[in-house]
Design an enzyme around this catalytic site. Structure first.
Site, mmCIF file in Angstrom:
data_model
loop_
_atom_site.group_PDB
_atom_site.id
_atom_site.type_symbol
_atom_site.label_atom_id
_atom_site.label_comp_id
_atom_site.label_asym_id
_atom_site.label_seq_id
_atom_site.Cartn_x
_atom_site.Cartn_y
_atom_site.Cartn_z
ATOM 1 N N SER A 1 0.979 -11.846 -10.275
ATOM 2 C CA SER A 1 0.245 -10.983 -11.196
ATOM 3 C C SER A 1 1.134 -9.921 -11.840
ATOM 4 O O SER A 1 2.056 -10.235 -12.566
ATOM 5 C CB SER A 1 -0.943 -10.357 -10.454
ATOM 6 N N ASP B 1 -0.920 -8.532 -18.184
ATOM 7 C CA ASP B 1 0.017 -8.570 -17.064
ATOM 8 C C ASP B 1 0.635 -9.961 -16.970
ATOM 9 O O ASP B 1 0.364 -10.839 -17.793
ATOM 10 C CB ASP B 1 -0.666 -8.151 -15.761
ATOM 11 N N ASP C 1 0.242 -12.653 -15.237
ATOM 12 C CA ASP C 1 -0.538 -13.895 -15.167
ATOM 13 C C ASP C 1 -1.742 -13.897 -16.100
ATOM 14 O O ASP C 1 -2.530 -14.840 -16.103
ATOM 15 C CB ASP C 1 -0.966 -14.181 -13.730
ATOM 16 N N ASP D 1 -4.549 -12.011 -16.325
ATOM 17 C CA ASP D 1 -5.927 -11.698 -15.957
ATOM 18 C C ASP D 1 -6.268 -10.222 -16.103
ATOM 19 O O ASP D 1 -7.389 -9.805 -15.820
ATOM 20 C CB ASP D 1 -6.245 -12.182 -14.535
#
Length: 439
Positions: A96, A232, A234, A236
């Site tokens: 993340s 960010d 990833d 999400d």
């Protein structure tokens, strides 16, 4: 939380906390849950992504699972495609917002929902017993990188109007949305200005993206853009920037979406899900609109669970995990950005004007790095100082917790008065430091 699973999957420095053996064991355990299960897997741009994808997939196939590898793709695309193609599980190899030396494993079920705590704990118990099926029962591995296009279509179709005449800055944090986010906004007709939109595992989350939006602000102002969005690693999370350079975190975004959805009748039960971190100012602003805020523990999987349990349509975190249930089952930075741009276009207004009358409480957040976070958080000394400060400062909201993904104690103090919030936070930090240094 289990031994390995935190608030958002397994997380750690690669080849230190997160090893090939652990990744393989997790894959093997997941693959053994159902006979001949189908697992969809994807990753962000980190250098260790391929390494962990291979080890995880090998473990899963050893237990008889078939694996479809989507390559580099955002976390919400895994949740979406898992459900769309009828897979049994979706797996994301990503840490993340963390630095490049970290990586992680997130797991979704067949509905595109993150596994709950109990299912994660049950999965962990299987780590110790390896399933190695005979050769003719080993699972198959297949790369289908083009399946990500299904998510692109989904994000484009979520917007009910063209975004022509809008100039939008996108900061993909050199992560999983580096190609997908610009493609979606260009397909919607927006003029896209890209920063940190590179397939660069060395620089993922490095002074960029949702945790470091200073470059986004600068680019929006210098280019005269209508708005900007930072994601960010990833994809999400989202932080937005309006045309004046003001940043909008997840709390403010939730308020804008809730107000709009209330107006068009799509906000179910006039209720929004937030967390213990959601600003009191947002709760009061929602109350003025006749809306209710339900709080959950920190972590977007808990927000998602509450949305599902109560049949609701909107929830999220201050950090920028936003779930619009009509379109996604998990935090989705790109879909949230698309909907914010759509609202501006539909109402012929700017992002700044959408906020209206919202006054946030002063909030002080301190992250204290410690080697033994569980010893610190369970210290009687810490418990006593928290209770003492709550007694002395009845108008302050105090929250102290362990990070579910990092070796940190997180301190949050909220008050209408900044001086009070700072004073209380510092007094708690001092005690945390004392406990941490004790032998």
């Amino acid at each position: 939380m289990g031994v390995f699973f935190g608030t958002d999957g397994i997380r750690g420095i690669v080849n230190s906390e997160l090893t090939e053996f652990l990744s393989n064991s997790c894959g093997n355990a997941l693959g053994s849950l159902k006979p001949k299960s189908l697992i969809v897997i994807g990753r962000d741009t980190r250098l260790s992504g391929e390494f962990l994808t291979c080890s995880f997939s090998s473990g899963a196939m050893s237990a008889g699972a078939n694996v479809i590898d989507l390559g580099i793709c955002p976390t919400p695309s895994i949740a979406y495609i898992t459900k769309k193609i009828g897979a049994d599980f979706g797996v994301v190899i990503s840490a993340s917002h963390n630095k490049m030396e970290y990586n992680g494993i997130k797991i979704f079920d067949e509905k595109g929902l993150k596994l709950g705590d109990q299912r994660e704990e049950n999965l962990e118990k299987k780590f110790v017993t390896k399933v190695n099926l005979p050769t003719h029962k080993i699972g198959r591995y297949n790369q289908q990188f083009n399946l990500v296009d299904e998510y692109v279509k989904h994000a484009v179709n979520a917007c009910k109007t063209k975004l022509s005449d809008l100039k939008i800055v996108l900061d993909a944090s050199n992560g999983a949305l580096f190609n997908v986010a610009p493609k979606v906004f260009k397909n919607l007709g927006a003029q896209v200005i890209k920063i940190n939109c590179n397939n660069d595992g060395f620089k993922i989350n490095e002074d960029c993206g949702s945790l470091h939006p200073n470059k986004l602000v600068k680019k929006v102002l210098n280019s005269g853009a209508d708005m900007g969005f930072a994601f960010d690693g990833d994809g999400d999370r989202i932080i937005a920037c309006d045309e004046s350079g003001k940043l909008l975190d997840g709390d403010l975004i939730i308020y804008i979406l809730a107000k709009y959805m209330q107006q068009n009748g799509s906000l179910k039960n006039n209720t929004v899900v937030g967390t213990q971190h959601t600003n009191m100012g947002i709760e009061k602003a929602l109350n003025k609109l006749g809306l209710t805020l339900i709080r959950t523990d920190i972590g977007d999987k808990y927000v998602s669970q509450k949305i599902e349990q109560n049949g609701l349509s909107l929830g999220g975190e201050k950090s920028g995990h936003i779930i619009i249930r009509d379109y996604t089952s998990t935090g989705d930075g790109l879909l949230t950005a698309v909907k914010l741009a759509e609202i501006c276009k539909a109402q012929n207004t700017t992002l700044a004007n959408l906020l209206g009358d919202v006054t946030l409480y002063e909030q002080v957040n301190i992250d204290y790095v410690t080697k033994d976070k569980m010893r610190v958080i369970n210290s009687e000394k810490l418990i006593n100082i928290i209770e003492e400060q709550k007694t002395l400062n009845k108008n302050a909201r105090i929250m102290v917790r362990v990070s579910g993904t990092e070796p940190k104690i997180r301190i949050m103090v909220e008050s209408e008065n900044l001086e009070t919030a700072n004073k209380v936070a510092k007094s708690i930090e001092k005690v945390v430091s004392e406990i941490s240094k004790e032998e």
